[in-house]
Design a protein around this motif. Structure first.
Motif, short mmCIF file in Angstrom:
data_model
loop_
_atom_site.label_atom_id
_atom_site.label_comp_id
_atom_site.label_asym_id
_atom_site.label_seq_id
_atom_site.Cartn_x
_atom_site.Cartn_y
_atom_site.Cartn_z
N ILE A 60 44.39 38.06 34.63
CA ILE A 60 44.15 39.42 34.13
C ILE A 60 45.39 40.28 34.38
O ILE A 60 45.86 40.98 33.47
N GLN A 61 45.93 40.22 35.58
CA GLN A 61 47.11 41.02 35.91
C GLN A 61 48.31 40.63 35.04
O GLN A 61 49.07 41.50 34.61
N SER A 73 42.67 45.54 39.08
CA SER A 73 41.53 44.77 38.58
C SER A 73 40.87 44.10 39.76
O SER A 73 41.44 43.98 40.84
N ARG A 74 39.64 43.69 39.52
CA ARG A 74 38.86 43.03 40.57
C ARG A 74 38.04 41.93 39.91
O ARG A 74 37.46 42.14 38.84
N ASP A 106 33.90 47.27 26.82
CA ASP A 106 34.39 46.43 25.72
C ASP A 106 35.83 45.98 25.94
O ASP A 106 36.16 44.81 25.70
N GLN A 107 36.68 46.89 26.41
CA GLN A 107 38.08 46.53 26.67
C GLN A 107 38.16 45.48 27.78
O GLN A 107 38.93 44.52 27.69
N THR A 108 37.36 45.69 28.83
CA THR A 108 37.36 44.74 29.95
C THR A 108 36.86 43.38 29.49
O THR A 108 37.46 42.34 29.82
N LYS A 109 35.78 43.36 28.73
CA LYS A 109 35.22 42.10 28.25
C LYS A 109 36.24 41.32 27.42
O LYS A 109 36.40 40.11 27.59
N LYS A 110 36.93 42.01 26.53
CA LYS A 110 37.92 41.36 25.67
C LYS A 110 39.05 40.75 26.51
O LYS A 110 39.43 39.60 26.33
N LEU A 111 39.60 41.53 27.44
CA LEU A 111 40.70 41.04 28.26
C LEU A 111 40.23 39.93 29.20
O LEU A 111 40.92 38.93 29.40
N PHE A 112 39.03 40.09 29.76
CA PHE A 112 38.49 39.09 30.69
C PHE A 112 38.23 37.76 29.97
O PHE A 112 38.54 36.69 30.50
#
Length: 140
Positions: A60-61, A73-74, A106-112
């Motif tokens: 993620i980073q 992030s966590r 939504d942004q987190t889900k896409k990147l994750f």
């Protein structure tokens, strides 16, 4: 045995199964115990959770950095050790949850999801049917 193209190489030894030490040659030593006992030590479930959460968060980073974003992030991983329905074996339910500071769900889900596809530990997991990905709010 090393490979000439390896970016990093390590060798890890376990001689005592769930009752002793496992170690990295010339490095870390970890007391290992059965997860169903009260004995001191770590176990494969905990070690796997540490490896996967670290790999996911590092990925993620890296994705954030590639986008020029500097935020925290966590990742939290839950590893549940379960018995097969026929009673003859065991399996893991694996749940990873991610949060990214300043990102909505939504942004987190896409990147994750992207990080999960790229993370080397996730690649080991492959299409294992007991893997669950969740998004959670970021809290400091």
């Amino acid at each position: 045995m090393t490979k000439d193209d390896a970016l990093f190489h390590t060798e890890v030894v376990n001689e005592y199964a769930l009752d002793g030490e496992a170690y990295v040659k010339d490095g870390l030593r970890v007391l290992i115990s059965d997860p169903l006992s009260q004995d001191p030590g770590s176990n494969p479930e905990e070690l796997f959770g540490l490896a996967w959460s670290t790999c996911l968060n590092a990925t993620i980073q890296a994705l954030l950095k590639a986008r020029g974003v500097n935020t925290r992030s966590r990742v939290e991983v839950v590893v549940d050790y379960k018995r097969e329905s026929d009673g003859r074996g065991y399996y893991f339910d694996l749940t990873a949850s991610a949060a990214i500071e300043g990102y909505d769900e939504d942004q987190t889900k896409k990147l994750f999801t992207n990080a999960h596809r790229r993370c080397p530990v996730s690649k080991i997991i492959g299409s294992y049917p007991h893997v669950f990905l969740n998004v959670m709010p970021f809290h400091s």
